[in-house]
Scaffold this active site. Structure first.
Site, short mmCIF file in Angstrom:
data_model
loop_
_atom_site.label_atom_id
_atom_site.label_comp_id
_atom_site.label_asym_id
_atom_site.label_seq_id
_atom_site.Cartn_x
_atom_site.Cartn_y
_atom_site.Cartn_z
N TYR A 25 0.83 -1.20 0.00
CA TYR A 25 0.00 0.00 0.00
C TYR A 25 0.87 1.25 0.00
CZ TYR A 25 -4.11 -2.88 0.91
OH TYR A 25 -5.11 -3.81 0.80
N ASN A 48 -12.86 -0.05 -6.08
CA ASN A 48 -12.33 -0.32 -7.41
C ASN A 48 -13.48 -0.41 -8.43
OD1 ASN A 48 -11.20 -1.47 -9.71
ND2 ASN A 48 -10.05 -3.01 -8.60
N CYS A 56 -6.43 -5.19 -7.96
CA CYS A 56 -6.21 -4.76 -6.58
C CYS A 56 -5.75 -5.91 -5.68
CB CYS A 56 -7.44 -4.08 -6.01
SG CYS A 56 -8.91 -5.08 -6.00
N HIS A 57 -5.93 -7.14 -6.10
CA HIS A 57 -5.46 -8.27 -5.29
C HIS A 57 -3.93 -8.31 -5.22
CE1 HIS A 57 -5.40 -9.86 -9.41
NE2 HIS A 57 -4.46 -10.70 -8.98
N GLU A 85 -1.31 -16.70 -9.98
CA GLU A 85 -0.34 -15.91 -10.76
C GLU A 85 1.10 -16.29 -10.45
OE1 GLU A 85 -1.17 -11.77 -10.19
OE2 GLU A 85 -3.12 -11.91 -11.17
#
Length: 125
Positions: A25, A48, A56-57, A85
């Site tokens: 952040y 979002n 945003c993850h 990912e």
């Protein structure tokens, strides 16, 4: 900085985080031009407007823990998205006590107690 402009800058930064990487952040706040506004990054991401476009993850706390208030399914959903990912996780420093649900008490690490391995997976913006 105006809220709408700040949010747009946050979204632009988060769109650039590559698949398989994360940013904190604070890192997003600094890249958006407001280094002391990490908390406001969370507010922006919570609203979002395009969760399928703005990843945003890929934004985590400075210790690699996940957002307990992840707006799109909680920390376990965030962990699954990151694992898909290829983001690596590590066990937390000093195991905390588990709650009845199996989650780490006082932690945003999720049920497994894992945190993102920032040494390997933090975005080098």
């Amino acid at each position: 900085m105006e809220k709408g402009l700040f949010n747009q800058r946050v979204y632009e930064v988060v769109r650039r985080i590559p698949k398989g990487k994360v940013a904190t952040y604070g890192q997003v706040a600094a890249l958006a031009g407001a280094p002391r506004n990490a908390r406001f990054v969370g507010y922006a991401l919570h609203s979002n407007p395009e969760p399928d476009v703005i990843p945003c993850h890929r934004v985590v706390f400075r210790d690699g823990s996940l957002a307990s208030g992840f707006a799109f399914g909680g920390p376990e959903r965030q962990r699954l998205l990151l694992e898909e990912e290829g983001v690596a996780f590590i066990s937390p420093k000093g195991m905390s006590e588990l709650s009845e649900s199996g989650e780490m008490k006082g932690s945003n690490a999720g049920a497994s107690g894992l945190r993102v391995d920032l040494a390997r997976c933090q975005w080098n913006a």
